[in-house]
Scaffold this active site. Structure first.
Site, PDB file in Angstrom:
ATOM      1  N   GLU A  96      13.606  11.930  25.480  1.00  0.00           N
ATOM      2  CA  GLU A  96      14.130  10.754  24.230  1.00  0.00           C
ATOM      3  C   GLU A  96      14.431  11.529  23.035  1.00  0.00           C
ATOM      4  OE1 GLU A  96      16.347   7.730  23.358  1.00  0.00           O
ATOM      5  OE2 GLU A  96      15.748   7.995  25.321  1.00  0.00           O
TER       6      GLU A  96
ATOM      7  N   GLU B  69      22.663  13.166  20.244  1.00  0.00           N
ATOM      8  CA  GLU B  69      23.337  12.192  19.801  1.00  0.00           C
ATOM      9  C   GLU B  69      23.656  11.974  18.226  1.00  0.00           C
ATOM     10  OE1 GLU B  69      21.812   8.363  21.077  1.00  0.00           O
ATOM     11  OE2 GLU B  69      22.447   8.559  23.368  1.00  0.00           O
TER      12      GLU B  69
END
Length: 138
Positions: free
Chosen positions: A81, A88
């Protein structure tokens, strides 16, 4: 002599963003942990769901090897994550939040890596806990 000056300037430029003190490096790393915790709902979800096999491990008194595998899997999802959020963020920075098919592809693949790692963790948890649950029920 000219080469030495050029090398010296190059090294000086490289160190502009380099933390030379452990305390400062740790502080920046901790800032990263706080940021992802505050800004990324998925991170909070992964940590919450990651507590389930940990609690189950205590309830079922898993072996040392099972503990190692469970903790490794939980942390692997959390690390993925982090990597997903990094990708991102960089994609958003490079594209200035404008849609681009390659940006979507990169972000989807990064999210897919988290999904695959989470599924892997569920499989491992099932391997560890299903026999214990079956033994408990039957």
């Amino acid at each position: 002599m000219h080469m030495d000056l050029k090398e010296k300037n190059h090294k000086r430029k490289q160190n502009i963003w380099k933390n030379t003190q452990f305390r400062k490096s740790f502080g920046h790393a901790w800032d990263g942990v706080k940021t992802i915790w505050q800004e990324e709902r998925n991170m909070r979800n992964h940590v919450a769901f990651g507590m389930l096999p940990i609690v189950a491990g205590f309830l079922f008194r898993v072996s040392n090897i099972e503990w190692i595998v469970l903790v490794l899997c939980v942390f692997l999802v959390i690390i993925m994550e982090f990597l997903n959020t990094i990708i991102e963020t960089v994609v958003d920075m490079v594209t200035n939040y404008e849609y681009h098919p390659l940006a979507k592809k990169a972000k989807d693949i990064a999210a897919g890596a988290v999904l695959v790692t989470a599924c892997f963790t569920v499989v491992i948890a099932a391997i560890i806990f299903l026999p214990k649950l079956i033994k408990l029920v039957f």
